[in-house]
Design a protein around this motif. Structure first.
Motif, PDB file in Angstrom:
ATOM      1  N   SER A  50       0.823  -1.209   0.000  1.00 15.59           N
ATOM      2  CA  SER A  50       0.000   0.000   0.000  1.00 15.59           C
ATOM      3  C   SER A  50       0.859   1.263   0.000  1.00 15.59           C
ATOM      4  O   SER A  50       0.408   2.305   0.473  1.00 15.59           O
ATOM      5  CB  SER A  50      -0.950  -0.012   1.193  1.00 15.59           C
ATOM      6  N   HIS A 141     -10.877  -6.722   3.219  1.00 18.33           N
ATOM      7  CA  HIS A 141     -10.419  -5.487   3.863  1.00 18.33           C
ATOM      8  C   HIS A 141     -11.283  -5.185   5.076  1.00 18.33           C
ATOM      9  O   HIS A 141     -12.469  -5.511   5.102  1.00 18.33           O
ATOM     10  CB  HIS A 141     -10.476  -4.310   2.876  1.00 18.33           C
ATOM     11  N   SER A 191      -7.479  -6.504   0.162  1.00 19.06           N
ATOM     12  CA  SER A 191      -6.137  -5.926   0.338  1.00 19.06           C
ATOM     13  C   SER A 191      -5.028  -6.970   0.286  1.00 19.06           C
ATOM     14  O   SER A 191      -3.855  -6.617   0.387  1.00 19.06           O
ATOM     15  CB  SER A 191      -6.064  -5.137   1.640  1.00 19.06           C
ATOM     16  N   HIS A 219      -6.144  -2.005  -4.683  1.00 19.80           N
ATOM     17  CA  HIS A 219      -4.836  -2.629  -4.892  1.00 19.80           C
ATOM     18  C   HIS A 219      -4.494  -2.912  -6.348  1.00 19.80           C
ATOM     19  O   HIS A 219      -3.434  -3.471  -6.621  1.00 19.80           O
ATOM     20  CB  HIS A 219      -4.707  -3.899  -4.037  1.00 19.80           C
ATOM     21  N   TYR A 244      -2.897   6.196  -3.487  1.00 16.69           N
ATOM     22  CA  TYR A 244      -1.510   6.181  -3.008  1.00 16.69           C
ATOM     23  C   TYR A 244      -0.798   4.844  -3.179  1.00 16.69           C
ATOM     24  O   TYR A 244       0.347   4.709  -2.762  1.00 16.69           O
ATOM     25  CB  TYR A 244      -1.452   6.607  -1.538  1.00 16.69           C
ATOM     26  N   LYS A 245      -1.448   3.870  -3.766  1.00 13.75           N
ATOM     27  CA  LYS A 245      -0.775   2.586  -3.966  1.00 13.75           C
ATOM     28  C   LYS A 245      -0.189   2.598  -5.377  1.00 13.75           C
ATOM     29  O   LYS A 245       0.707   3.376  -5.646  1.00 13.75           O
ATOM     30  CB  LYS A 245      -1.757   1.442  -3.723  1.00 13.75           C
ATOM     31  N   ARG A 377       3.142 -10.042   3.238  1.00 16.04           N
ATOM     32  CA  ARG A 377       2.643  -9.543   1.952  1.00 16.04           C
ATOM     33  C   ARG A 377       3.745  -8.694   1.314  1.00 16.04           C
ATOM     34  O   ARG A 377       4.376  -7.877   1.980  1.00 16.04           O
ATOM     35  CB  ARG A 377       1.390  -8.696   2.207  1.00 16.04           C
TER      36      ARG A 377
HETATM   37  N1  DSN Z   1      -5.622  -1.228   3.195  1.00 11.13           N
HETATM   38  C1  DSN Z   1      -4.324  -1.111   3.770  1.00 11.13           C
HETATM   39  C2  DSN Z   1      -3.345  -1.988   3.049  1.00 11.13           C
HETATM   40  O1  DSN Z   1      -3.739  -2.708   2.157  1.00 11.13           O
HETATM   41  O2  DSN Z   1      -2.170  -1.988   3.411  1.00 11.13           O
HETATM   42  C3  DSN Z   1      -3.844   0.338   3.746  1.00 11.13           C
HETATM   43  O3  DSN Z   1      -3.979   0.908   2.497  1.00 11.13           O
END
Ligand code: DSN
Length: 437
Positions: A50, A141, A191, A219, A244-245, A377
Protein backbone atom coordinates in the motif's frame (compact mmCIF):
# COMPACT_ATOMS: atom_id res chain seq x y z
CA UNK A 1 -9.36 49.96 15.99
CA UNK A 2 -9.22 53.65 15.20
CA UNK A 3 -7.08 56.76 15.37
CA UNK A 4 -4.13 55.05 13.63
CA UNK A 5 -3.32 53.13 16.83
CA UNK A 6 -1.93 49.67 16.13
CA UNK A 7 -3.30 46.86 18.30
CA UNK A 8 -0.75 45.33 20.66
CA UNK A 9 -0.67 42.20 18.46
CA UNK A 10 -0.04 44.22 15.29
CA UNK A 11 2.55 46.35 17.06
CA UNK A 12 4.59 43.24 17.73
CA UNK A 13 5.28 42.97 14.00
CA UNK A 14 5.28 39.75 12.01
CA UNK A 15 5.82 36.53 13.92
CA UNK A 16 9.57 36.13 13.34
CA UNK A 17 10.25 33.66 10.57
CA UNK A 18 6.62 32.53 10.26
CA UNK A 19 6.41 33.20 6.53
CA UNK A 20 10.08 32.78 5.73
CA UNK A 21 11.72 30.02 7.77
CA UNK A 22 11.67 26.55 6.28
CA UNK A 23 10.97 23.52 8.44
CA UNK A 24 14.63 22.92 9.26
CA UNK A 25 14.96 26.41 10.65
CA UNK A 26 11.54 26.60 12.30
CA UNK A 27 11.27 23.16 13.89
CA UNK A 28 14.47 21.11 13.94
CA UNK A 29 12.84 18.26 15.91
CA UNK A 30 10.14 17.58 13.30
CA UNK A 31 12.64 18.22 10.53
CA UNK A 32 15.05 15.66 11.93
CA UNK A 33 12.31 13.00 12.05
CA UNK A 34 11.37 13.82 8.45
CA UNK A 35 14.98 13.63 7.34
CA UNK A 36 15.24 10.24 9.05
CA UNK A 37 12.18 9.05 7.14
CA UNK A 38 13.61 10.36 3.85
CA UNK A 39 16.86 8.47 4.45
CA UNK A 40 14.95 5.33 5.44
CA UNK A 41 13.00 5.46 2.19
CA UNK A 42 16.17 6.11 0.19
CA UNK A 43 18.00 3.26 1.87
CA UNK A 44 15.42 0.43 2.18
CA UNK A 45 13.71 -1.67 -0.47
CA UNK A 46 10.05 -0.85 0.06
CA UNK A 47 7.80 -3.87 -0.41
CA UNK A 48 4.67 -2.72 1.42
CA UNK A 49 1.87 -3.11 -1.11
CA UNK A 50 0.00 0.00 0.00
CA UNK A 51 2.92 2.37 -0.56
CA UNK A 52 4.56 4.20 -3.40
CA UNK A 53 7.04 7.00 -4.00
CA UNK A 54 5.22 10.09 -5.25
CA UNK A 55 6.67 12.56 -7.72
CA UNK A 56 8.20 15.81 -6.53
CA UNK A 57 5.22 17.48 -8.22
CA UNK A 58 2.80 15.54 -5.98
CA UNK A 59 4.87 16.48 -2.93
CA UNK A 60 4.61 20.10 -4.03
CA UNK A 61 0.82 19.87 -4.18
CA UNK A 62 0.61 18.16 -0.80
CA UNK A 63 2.73 20.80 0.90
CA UNK A 64 1.00 23.74 -0.79
CA UNK A 65 -1.16 26.72 0.23
CA UNK A 66 -4.19 24.60 -0.73
CA UNK A 67 -3.99 23.30 2.84
CA UNK A 68 -5.05 26.76 4.07
CA UNK A 69 -8.36 26.79 2.27
CA UNK A 70 -11.64 25.55 3.73
CA UNK A 71 -14.41 24.56 1.36
CA UNK A 72 -17.41 22.30 1.70
CA UNK A 73 -19.64 21.06 -1.09
CA UNK A 74 -18.60 20.63 -4.70
CA UNK A 75 -17.14 22.87 -7.44
CA UNK A 76 -19.62 25.66 -8.21
CA UNK A 77 -21.75 24.68 -5.18
CA UNK A 78 -19.62 25.66 -2.18
CA UNK A 79 -20.62 26.81 1.28
CA UNK A 80 -17.58 29.11 1.58
CA UNK A 81 -16.27 32.04 -0.46
CA UNK A 82 -12.88 32.36 -2.09
CA UNK A 83 -13.32 29.00 -3.81
CA UNK A 84 -12.25 29.90 -7.37
CA UNK A 85 -8.98 27.98 -7.28
CA UNK A 86 -10.31 25.24 -5.06
CA UNK A 87 -12.98 24.68 -7.70
CA UNK A 88 -10.37 24.69 -10.41
CA UNK A 89 -8.17 22.10 -8.75
CA UNK A 90 -11.06 19.79 -7.76
CA UNK A 91 -12.57 20.05 -11.26
CA UNK A 92 -9.20 19.08 -12.74
CA UNK A 93 -9.05 16.03 -10.47
CA UNK A 94 -12.63 15.02 -11.36
CA UNK A 95 -12.13 15.45 -15.10
CA UNK A 96 -8.85 13.53 -15.03
CA UNK A 97 -10.34 10.67 -12.98
CA UNK A 98 -13.24 10.40 -15.44
CA UNK A 99 -10.90 10.45 -18.43
CA UNK A 100 -8.43 7.98 -16.93
CA UNK A 101 -11.05 5.40 -15.99
CA UNK A 102 -13.51 6.19 -18.80
CA UNK A 103 -16.45 6.78 -16.46
CA UNK A 104 -19.18 9.39 -16.22
CA UNK A 105 -18.88 10.46 -12.57
CA UNK A 106 -16.03 10.73 -10.06
CA UNK A 107 -15.92 11.90 -6.48
CA UNK A 108 -12.34 12.83 -5.55
CA UNK A 109 -12.95 13.95 -1.96
CA UNK A 110 -12.65 10.71 0.08
CA UNK A 111 -9.84 11.10 2.60
CA UNK A 112 -9.08 7.38 2.26
CA UNK A 113 -10.31 4.15 0.71
CA UNK A 114 -12.18 3.29 3.92
CA UNK A 115 -14.09 6.56 3.78
CA UNK A 116 -14.86 6.00 0.12
CA UNK A 117 -16.39 2.66 1.09
CA UNK A 118 -18.27 4.21 4.03
CA UNK A 119 -19.80 6.74 1.66
CA UNK A 120 -20.98 3.96 -0.66
CA UNK A 121 -22.63 2.25 2.33
CA UNK A 122 -24.28 5.49 3.44
CA UNK A 123 -25.52 6.13 -0.10
CA UNK A 124 -26.98 2.66 -0.57
CA UNK A 125 -27.69 0.97 2.75
CA UNK A 126 -29.43 1.31 6.08
CA UNK A 127 -28.02 0.08 9.41
CA UNK A 128 -28.59 -3.66 9.68
CA UNK A 129 -28.65 -4.27 5.92
CA UNK A 130 -26.78 -7.32 4.64
CA UNK A 131 -23.57 -7.08 2.63
CA UNK A 132 -21.57 -9.93 1.10
CA UNK A 133 -17.81 -9.42 0.90
CA UNK A 134 -14.52 -11.29 1.04
CA UNK A 135 -13.41 -12.15 4.59
CA UNK A 136 -10.49 -10.16 5.93
CA UNK A 137 -8.84 -13.46 6.81
CA UNK A 138 -9.03 -14.52 3.15
CA UNK A 139 -7.60 -11.29 1.73
CA UNK A 140 -10.52 -8.86 2.11
CA UNK A 141 -10.42 -5.49 3.86
CA UNK A 142 -11.38 -4.17 7.30
CA UNK A 143 -13.88 -1.76 5.78
CA UNK A 144 -15.73 -4.63 4.05
CA UNK A 145 -17.70 -5.61 7.14
CA UNK A 146 -14.92 -6.86 9.45
CA UNK A 147 -16.18 -7.15 13.03
CA UNK A 148 -14.06 -4.38 14.63
CA UNK A 149 -14.80 -1.88 11.84
CA UNK A 150 -17.85 0.41 11.73
CA UNK A 151 -18.96 -1.51 8.62
CA UNK A 152 -19.05 -4.74 10.63
CA UNK A 153 -20.82 -3.11 13.58
CA UNK A 154 -23.53 -1.28 11.63
CA UNK A 155 -24.14 -3.74 8.82
CA UNK A 156 -24.85 -7.46 8.76
CA UNK A 157 -21.80 -8.79 6.97
CA UNK A 158 -21.71 -12.21 5.36
CA UNK A 159 -18.27 -13.22 4.11
CA UNK A 160 -16.98 -15.47 1.36
CA UNK A 161 -13.47 -16.90 1.36
CA UNK A 162 -11.06 -18.65 -0.95
CA UNK A 163 -10.69 -22.33 -1.77
CA UNK A 164 -8.19 -24.17 0.44
CA UNK A 165 -6.58 -26.02 -2.48
CA UNK A 166 -5.76 -23.10 -4.81
CA UNK A 167 -6.36 -19.91 -2.80
CA UNK A 168 -8.85 -18.59 -5.39
CA UNK A 169 -12.30 -17.11 -4.79
CA UNK A 170 -14.93 -19.82 -5.05
CA UNK A 171 -17.52 -18.09 -7.22
CA UNK A 172 -20.01 -20.90 -6.69
CA UNK A 173 -19.79 -20.21 -2.95
CA UNK A 174 -20.30 -16.48 -3.64
CA UNK A 175 -23.40 -17.29 -5.67
CA UNK A 176 -24.75 -19.70 -3.04
CA UNK A 177 -24.25 -17.14 -0.25
CA UNK A 178 -25.81 -14.40 -2.36
CA UNK A 179 -28.91 -16.48 -3.06
CA UNK A 180 -29.16 -17.55 0.58
CA UNK A 181 -28.63 -14.14 2.24
CA UNK A 182 -29.96 -11.74 -0.43
CA UNK A 183 -27.43 -8.98 0.34
CA UNK A 184 -28.21 -5.44 -0.73
CA UNK A 185 -24.55 -4.94 -1.62
CA UNK A 186 -21.88 -7.34 -2.86
CA UNK A 187 -18.21 -6.31 -2.68
CA UNK A 188 -15.37 -7.67 -4.81
CA UNK A 189 -11.78 -6.70 -4.08
CA UNK A 190 -9.56 -6.71 -1.02
CA UNK A 191 -6.14 -5.93 0.34
CA UNK A 192 -4.31 -9.26 0.02
CA UNK A 193 -5.97 -11.09 -2.87
CA UNK A 194 -3.39 -11.37 -5.66
CA UNK A 195 -5.46 -12.64 -8.58
CA UNK A 196 -7.74 -11.21 -11.25
CA UNK A 197 -11.33 -11.24 -10.06
CA UNK A 198 -14.08 -12.34 -12.44
CA UNK A 199 -16.01 -9.05 -12.40
CA UNK A 200 -18.49 -10.27 -15.03
CA UNK A 201 -19.52 -13.24 -12.86
CA UNK A 202 -19.77 -11.01 -9.79
CA UNK A 203 -21.95 -8.62 -11.81
CA UNK A 204 -24.20 -11.48 -12.91
CA UNK A 205 -24.54 -12.77 -9.33
CA UNK A 206 -25.38 -9.28 -8.04
CA UNK A 207 -27.97 -8.83 -10.78
CA UNK A 208 -29.54 -12.21 -10.10
CA UNK A 209 -30.19 -11.36 -6.43
CA UNK A 210 -31.00 -7.66 -6.92
CA UNK A 211 -27.83 -6.46 -5.18
CA UNK A 212 -25.58 -3.53 -6.06
CA UNK A 213 -21.99 -4.48 -6.95
CA UNK A 214 -19.11 -2.49 -5.46
CA UNK A 215 -15.61 -3.26 -6.71
CA UNK A 216 -12.90 -1.97 -4.38
CA UNK A 217 -9.91 -1.75 -6.72
CA UNK A 218 -7.55 -0.07 -4.25
CA UNK A 219 -4.84 -2.63 -4.89
CA UNK A 220 -4.99 -2.70 -8.69
CA UNK A 221 -6.30 0.73 -9.73
CA UNK A 222 -2.96 1.64 -11.30
CA UNK A 223 -2.97 -1.51 -13.40
CA UNK A 224 -6.52 -0.74 -14.60
CA UNK A 225 -5.44 2.84 -15.41
CA UNK A 226 -2.44 1.48 -17.30
CA UNK A 227 -4.54 -1.01 -19.27
CA UNK A 228 -2.86 -4.17 -17.94
CA UNK A 229 -5.68 -5.44 -15.73
CA UNK A 230 -9.37 -6.09 -16.48
CA UNK A 231 -11.56 -3.05 -15.96
CA UNK A 232 -14.27 -3.50 -13.32
CA UNK A 233 -16.35 -0.50 -14.41
CA UNK A 234 -18.34 -2.28 -17.15
CA UNK A 235 -19.60 -4.77 -14.54
CA UNK A 236 -19.80 -2.82 -11.28
CA UNK A 237 -22.38 -0.25 -10.22
CA UNK A 238 -19.72 1.60 -8.28
CA UNK A 239 -15.93 1.36 -7.94
CA UNK A 240 -13.76 2.69 -5.12
CA UNK A 241 -10.00 3.13 -5.21
CA UNK A 242 -7.11 4.69 -3.37
CA UNK A 243 -4.62 6.99 -5.02
CA UNK A 244 -1.51 6.18 -3.01
CA UNK A 245 -0.78 2.59 -3.97
CA UNK A 246 -0.06 1.69 -7.58
CA UNK A 247 -1.74 4.89 -8.85
CA UNK A 248 1.44 6.48 -7.48
CA UNK A 249 -0.13 9.52 -5.82
CA UNK A 250 -0.67 11.12 -2.44
CA UNK A 251 -2.99 9.64 0.16
CA UNK A 252 -6.72 9.56 -0.51
CA UNK A 253 -9.64 7.77 -2.11
CA UNK A 254 -11.82 7.96 -5.22
CA UNK A 255 -15.36 6.84 -6.04
CA UNK A 256 -16.30 6.18 -9.66
CA UNK A 257 -19.61 5.28 -11.30
CA UNK A 258 -21.55 5.56 -14.54
CA UNK A 259 -24.91 5.84 -12.77
CA UNK A 260 -26.09 9.44 -12.40
CA UNK A 261 -28.54 8.81 -9.56
CA UNK A 262 -25.92 6.80 -7.65
CA UNK A 263 -23.38 9.59 -8.23
CA UNK A 264 -25.79 12.13 -6.73
CA UNK A 265 -26.30 9.94 -3.66
CA UNK A 266 -22.57 9.31 -3.30
CA UNK A 267 -21.77 13.02 -3.46
CA UNK A 268 -24.26 13.61 -0.64
CA UNK A 269 -22.87 10.68 1.31
CA UNK A 270 -19.32 12.06 1.18
CA UNK A 271 -20.50 15.58 2.05
CA UNK A 272 -22.35 16.15 4.32
CA UNK A 273 -22.62 12.41 5.08
CA UNK A 274 -19.24 11.16 6.31
CA UNK A 275 -16.83 14.05 5.69
CA UNK A 276 -16.72 17.78 6.29
CA UNK A 277 -14.37 20.15 4.54
CA UNK A 278 -12.23 19.01 1.65
CA UNK A 279 -8.50 18.23 2.07
CA UNK A 280 -7.71 20.48 -0.88
CA UNK A 281 -3.97 19.82 -0.82
CA UNK A 282 -4.73 16.09 -1.09
CA UNK A 283 -7.22 16.77 -3.90
CA UNK A 284 -4.57 18.86 -5.69
CA UNK A 285 -2.15 15.93 -5.33
CA UNK A 286 -4.82 13.60 -6.73
CA UNK A 287 -5.13 15.90 -9.76
CA UNK A 288 -1.35 15.69 -10.21
CA UNK A 289 -1.14 11.90 -9.96
CA UNK A 290 -4.16 11.39 -12.21
CA UNK A 291 -2.53 13.74 -14.73
CA UNK A 292 0.65 11.66 -14.53
CA UNK A 293 -1.36 8.46 -15.01
CA UNK A 294 -2.89 9.89 -18.18
CA UNK A 295 0.55 10.22 -19.76
CA UNK A 296 1.78 7.42 -22.05
CA UNK A 297 4.70 6.61 -19.69
CA UNK A 298 2.23 5.40 -17.07
CA UNK A 299 1.27 2.44 -19.26
CA UNK A 300 4.93 1.38 -19.22
CA UNK A 301 4.98 1.79 -15.43
CA UNK A 302 1.85 -0.38 -15.02
CA UNK A 303 3.33 -3.08 -17.26
CA UNK A 304 6.61 -2.94 -15.30
CA UNK A 305 4.69 -3.33 -12.00
CA UNK A 306 3.00 -6.45 -13.33
CA UNK A 307 6.23 -7.88 -14.77
CA UNK A 308 8.11 -7.15 -11.55
CA UNK A 309 5.40 -8.72 -9.37
CA UNK A 310 5.58 -11.89 -11.45
CA UNK A 311 9.39 -11.86 -11.37
CA UNK A 312 9.38 -11.55 -7.57
CA UNK A 313 6.75 -14.27 -7.09
CA UNK A 314 8.65 -16.55 -9.48
CA UNK A 315 11.98 -15.98 -7.71
CA UNK A 316 10.41 -16.71 -4.32
CA UNK A 317 8.74 -19.90 -5.51
CA UNK A 318 12.03 -21.06 -7.03
CA UNK A 319 13.46 -20.89 -3.54
CA UNK A 320 10.54 -22.84 -2.03
CA UNK A 321 8.67 -19.90 -0.56
CA UNK A 322 4.96 -20.76 -0.82
CA UNK A 323 3.05 -18.05 -2.66
CA UNK A 324 -0.72 -18.16 -2.10
CA UNK A 325 -2.48 -19.14 -5.35
CA UNK A 326 0.87 -19.90 -6.97
CA UNK A 327 1.55 -16.43 -8.34
CA UNK A 328 -0.01 -13.03 -8.94
CA UNK A 329 -1.90 -10.91 -11.47
CA UNK A 330 -1.59 -7.74 -9.39
CA UNK A 331 1.16 -5.67 -7.75
CA UNK A 332 1.01 -7.83 -4.60
CA UNK A 333 1.59 -11.39 -3.44
CA UNK A 334 1.21 -13.27 -0.20
CA UNK A 335 3.90 -15.61 1.13
CA UNK A 336 2.63 -18.44 3.31
CA UNK A 337 5.36 -19.29 5.84
CA UNK A 338 3.65 -22.19 7.59
CA UNK A 339 5.69 -24.85 5.82
CA UNK A 340 8.84 -23.07 7.04
CA UNK A 341 7.56 -22.93 10.64
CA UNK A 342 7.89 -19.12 10.66
CA UNK A 343 5.43 -16.45 11.70
CA UNK A 344 4.74 -13.33 9.68
CA UNK A 345 5.67 -11.21 12.67
CA UNK A 346 9.15 -12.72 13.05
CA UNK A 347 9.78 -12.81 9.30
CA UNK A 348 8.77 -9.19 8.71
CA UNK A 349 11.07 -8.06 11.54
CA UNK A 350 14.06 -9.98 10.13
CA UNK A 351 13.35 -8.72 6.63
CA UNK A 352 13.21 -5.15 7.92
CA UNK A 353 16.55 -5.68 9.66
CA UNK A 354 17.89 -6.64 6.23
CA UNK A 355 16.43 -3.47 4.68
CA UNK A 356 13.49 -5.23 3.01
CA UNK A 357 10.33 -3.55 4.33
CA UNK A 358 7.08 -5.53 4.18
CA UNK A 359 4.11 -6.32 6.41
CA UNK A 360 2.99 -9.40 8.28
CA UNK A 361 -0.30 -10.59 6.87
CA UNK A 362 -2.76 -13.38 7.61
CA UNK A 363 -2.86 -16.13 5.02
CA UNK A 364 -6.10 -17.96 4.21
CA UNK A 365 -7.00 -20.42 7.01
CA UNK A 366 -4.32 -18.93 9.27
CA UNK A 367 -4.36 -20.20 12.83
CA UNK A 368 -2.18 -17.37 14.18
CA UNK A 369 -3.76 -14.18 15.56
CA UNK A 370 -3.63 -10.99 13.42
CA UNK A 371 -0.79 -9.60 15.54
CA UNK A 372 1.36 -12.63 14.63
CA UNK A 373 0.09 -14.20 11.36
CA UNK A 374 1.69 -16.90 9.22
CA UNK A 375 2.38 -14.74 6.19
CA UNK A 376 4.03 -11.69 4.75
CA UNK A 377 2.64 -9.54 1.95
CA UNK A 378 4.94 -8.13 -0.70
CA UNK A 379 4.10 -5.38 -3.19
CA UNK A 380 6.29 -4.04 -5.97
CA UNK A 381 4.72 -0.67 -6.86
CA UNK A 382 7.03 1.59 -4.82
CA UNK A 383 10.27 -0.07 -5.79
CA UNK A 384 9.19 -0.22 -9.44
CA UNK A 385 8.76 3.56 -9.29
CA UNK A 386 12.41 3.98 -8.37
CA UNK A 387 13.40 2.03 -11.49
CA UNK A 388 13.94 -1.57 -10.40
CA UNK A 389 13.20 -4.08 -13.17
CA UNK A 390 12.75 -7.84 -13.34
CA UNK A 391 16.48 -8.53 -12.86
CA UNK A 392 16.50 -6.56 -9.61
CA UNK A 393 13.25 -8.18 -8.45
CA UNK A 394 14.66 -11.64 -9.11
CA UNK A 395 17.61 -10.58 -6.92
CA UNK A 396 15.20 -9.27 -4.25
CA UNK A 397 13.42 -12.66 -4.27
CA UNK A 398 16.76 -14.37 -3.62
CA UNK A 399 17.55 -11.92 -0.81
CA UNK A 400 14.17 -12.51 0.85
CA UNK A 401 14.70 -16.26 0.62
CA UNK A 402 18.24 -15.88 2.06
CA UNK A 403 16.82 -14.04 5.08
CA UNK A 404 14.03 -16.58 5.59
CA UNK A 405 16.52 -19.46 5.25
CA UNK A 406 18.82 -17.80 7.77
CA UNK A 407 16.12 -17.19 10.37
CA UNK A 408 16.97 -20.41 12.18
CA UNK A 409 20.39 -18.90 13.00
CA UNK A 410 18.80 -16.16 15.10
CA UNK A 411 16.88 -12.98 14.44
CA UNK A 412 19.74 -11.01 12.84
CA UNK A 413 22.25 -13.48 11.50
CA UNK A 414 25.46 -12.65 9.66
CA UNK A 415 23.66 -13.60 6.47
CA UNK A 416 21.02 -10.96 7.14
CA UNK A 417 23.75 -8.34 7.55
CA UNK A 418 25.16 -9.40 4.17
CA UNK A 419 21.73 -8.93 2.59
CA UNK A 420 21.52 -5.47 4.22
CA UNK A 421 24.67 -4.45 2.37
CA UNK A 422 23.29 -5.74 -0.95
CA UNK A 423 20.08 -3.77 -0.32
CA UNK A 424 22.08 -0.59 0.34
CA UNK A 425 24.05 -1.08 -2.87
CA UNK A 426 20.90 -1.61 -4.95
CA UNK A 427 19.26 1.46 -3.42
CA UNK A 428 22.32 3.57 -4.24
CA UNK A 429 21.92 2.53 -7.89
CA UNK A 430 18.29 3.73 -7.94
CA UNK A 431 18.22 6.97 -5.93
CA UNK A 432 15.03 8.77 -4.93
CA UNK A 433 14.57 12.49 -4.16
CA UNK A 434 18.24 13.42 -4.68
CA UNK A 435 17.40 17.12 -4.22
CA UNK A 436 15.56 16.80 -0.91
CA UNK A 437 18.65 16.18 1.20
N1 DSN B 1 -5.62 -1.23 3.19
C1 DSN B 1 -4.32 -1.11 3.77
C2 DSN B 1 -3.35 -1.99 3.05
O1 DSN B 1 -3.74 -2.71 2.16
O2 DSN B 1 -2.17 -1.99 3.41
C3 DSN B 1 -3.84 0.34 3.75
O3 DSN B 1 -3.98 0.91 2.50
Amino acid sequence: MGGGMASSWAALGPHPGYFTDDLAAADPEVHEAMLGELRRQQDQIELIASENVVSLASLGALGSVMTNKTVEGYPGRRYYGGAEFADRVESLAIERAKRLFGCAFANVQPHSGSQANQAVYLALLKPGDTILAMALSAGGHLSHGAAPNISGKWLRAVHYGVRPDDGLIDLDEVERLARQHKPRLIIAGGSAYPRVIDFARFGAIAKAVGATLLVDMAHFAGLVAGGVHPDPLPHADVVTATTYKNLRGGRGGLILTNDGELARRIDQAIFPGVQGSVLLNAVAAKAVCLGEALKPQFKAYAQAVLDNARALAGALMERDVDIVSGGTDTPLMLADLRARGLTGDAASRCLEAAGLTCNKNAVPFDDQPPSVTSGVRFGVAATTTRGFGTTEFAAIGAMIADVLDAMNDGPISGHTAEVREKVRALCRDFPIYPDLE
